[in-house]
Design a protein around this motif. Structure first.
Motif, PDB file in Angstrom:
ATOM      1  N   ARG A  67     -10.384  -6.556  10.987  1.00 45.17           N
ATOM      2  CA  ARG A  67      -9.252  -6.136  10.155  1.00 45.17           C
ATOM      3  C   ARG A  67      -9.157  -4.617  10.054  1.00 45.17           C
ATOM      4  N   THR A  68     -10.201  -3.907  10.445  1.00 48.52           N
ATOM      5  CA  THR A  68     -10.258  -2.459  10.315  1.00 48.52           C
ATOM      6  C   THR A  68     -11.081  -1.879  11.462  1.00 48.52           C
ATOM      7  N   GLN A  69     -10.871  -0.590  11.730  1.00 49.64           N
ATOM      8  CA  GLN A  69     -11.769   0.140  12.615  1.00 49.64           C
ATOM      9  C   GLN A  69     -12.943   0.664  11.785  1.00 49.64           C
ATOM     10  N   TYR A  70     -13.979   1.149  12.449  1.00 56.94           N
ATOM     11  CA  TYR A  70     -15.164   1.621  11.742  1.00 56.94           C
ATOM     12  C   TYR A  70     -15.610   2.976  12.271  1.00 56.94           C
ATOM     13  N   ALA A  71     -16.125   3.788  11.350  1.00 55.78           N
ATOM     14  CA  ALA A  71     -16.767   5.050  11.725  1.00 55.78           C
ATOM     15  C   ALA A  71     -18.075   5.135  10.952  1.00 55.78           C
TER      16      ALA A  71
END
Length: 453
Positions: A67-71
């Motif tokens: 549902r989201t990108q990650y850093a």
């Protein structure tokens, strides 16, 4: 249309929680805090979302999925440093970026939308979501000039005694012009008591550059609660429960005692249903209309039909029809399906099984790995013996069969349509249709036994 981005700060371990569970994964009304935030952001027409992870990164990703990108923020060096980790994904993109903390589970889509609209209408480069509270301790203070313009934000640790008297607080949620945000972050220093890079320092940088900095004050301080310890977690739980319960009361659901009724945010409830004290509805549960649920009942990830009664029982991952009666003290384990007009009574446990229309197991039975037809009566103390120590086996009871009390059905076995099993029988072979099966030792009386002994 202006593009919208979001950065969710979820890298902190949460030392003050004193827990092995990472802070943003602590549940509020049955759902991890960070998941509440992502759910609300998804309703704000966000084009790209980046979640900043650190401690417990894999577990956070496991909950949020794609549902989201990650850093990754490998070192926790402050909120400004955390946001910088999203630069590779968002730099040089035109649009608005909302920054939200993953430990503010009460924040709503309506407030986020209002913040974005205020940011756009004022042509600001940065807009702060603020709130007013009589108990500002622990929060950053919003400092304004005589004209009411925001000058800067001072963290509690760095505030003077005069500044600590300010009651307008920074909620930790912001809107920024995306390109301006990352340019300003490069100028943020760590000359403070914590030696960290604070995101709020961007506000003062933009002020000195002559940029417009706006503030939008929400009317509900409780919505902005940041959870840093178990006390705040309990407060968030309290306010979320109140919000959810009031929503359903306005939708036509009766609560005998709202203080003693617990509902997860993804639950759906039909009108004219009554929830009794001690009711707990979890996960993606659906309750039909005109039901009676509770008291002291837990339903999780299940669908309950209309006009069904569930009292003092547990129902997990099951499908229940209309006009069904469950309990008291029944346990429906996963993969249980009950058709209309079924009756499951006192101390009955069901697992991975189905019961046809009008069937009943009124008390003291275990029915697992079974297919039970319509209009079947299962007597008290009956058991489907489904496990041989290595594998599970299926029991079939066809329409209209009658299972006498204290019967053991040794799977795999089928009881045919309309057949009877005599009380106290242990059935190891299939029973033909419309037959009577008796499988028990004949009674033998030893007269005078006690006297001889």
């Amino acid at each position: 249309m202006i593009k919208r981005f979001a950065i969710v700060l979820a890298a902190g371990k949460g030392t003050r929680m004193k827990s092995d569970l990472y802070k943003v994964l602590h549940p509020v009304c049955g759902k991890p805090m960070v998941q509440h935030i992502v759910d609300q952001l998804e309703q704000c027409q966000i084009d790209e979302m980046v979640t900043i992870v650190g401690h417990g990164a894999e577990k956070v990703k496991g909950h949020l999925g794609e549902r989201t990108q990650y850093a990754l923020q490998a070192e926790q060096l402050g909120t400004g440093h955390a946001v910088m980790q999203a630069e590779q994904m968002l730099k040089n993109k035109q649009g608005i970026t909302m920054v939200v903390c993953g430990d503010t589970p009460l924040l709503t889509r309506e407030t986020m939308d209002a913040l974005i609209e205020h940011h756009e209408s004022t042509n600001a480069k940065a807009t702060i979501l603020t709130a007013y509270t009589n108990e500002p301790t622990g929060y950053g203070r919003v400092l304004r000039d005589s004209a009411g313009t925001v000058e800067k934000i001072v963290e509690q640790k760095d505030a003077s005694e005069v500044e600590k008297q300010v009651k307008e607080i920074n909620t930790g949620t912001y809107c920024f012009d995306n390109e301006t945000l990352f340019e300003a972050l490069k100028r943020v220093g760590n000359n403070n008591t914590q030696g960290e890079y604070y995101l709020p320092d961007v506000i003062e940088i933009l002020q000195k550059d002559g940029e417009i900095v706006a503030a939008y004050q929400t009317e509900d301080f409780h919505e902005t609660i940041g959870v840093n310890d178990r006390v705040a977690l309990s407060q968030a739980e309290k306010w979320m429960k109140k919000r959810i319960n009031e929503k359903w009361m306005r939708e036509g659901v009766s609560f005998i005692d709202p203080e003693q009724t617990y509902i997860s945010p993804d639950v759906t409830i039909g009108k004219d249903t009554t929830l009794h004290p001690g009711t707990v509805l979890l996960g993606e549960t659906i309750i039909g209309e005109r039901c009676q649920i509770g008291p002291h009942t837990e339903v999780k990830n299940s669908k309950i039909g209309d006009e069904t009664v569930v009292k003092q029982s547990v129902v997990h991952s099951s499908l229940v029809g209309n006009w069904v009666a469950i309990g008291p003290f029944s346990h429906l384990r996963p993969e249980t399906t009950l058709a209309d007009h079924v009756r499951v009574g006192n101390f009955v446990e069901l697992k991975k099984m189905s019961m046809g229309q009008g069937s009943k197991a009124s008390h003291l039975s275990y029915l697992g790995d079974a297919e039970i037809g319509a209009s079947v009566n299962v007597g008290c103390g009956s058991i489907t013996v489904n496990y041989d120590g290595e594998k599970k086996y299926l029991t079939k009871i066809e329409d209209g069969a009658f299972i006498g009390c204290n019967s053991n059905l040794i799977a795999p076995v089928t009881v045919g349509k309309g057949s009877y099993v005599a009380a106290g029988s242990t059935i190891t072979d299939n029973v033909p249709q419309e037959s009577l099966a008796i499988a028990r030792e004949r009674q033998s009386n030893k007269e005078g036994y006690v006297k001889k002994k």
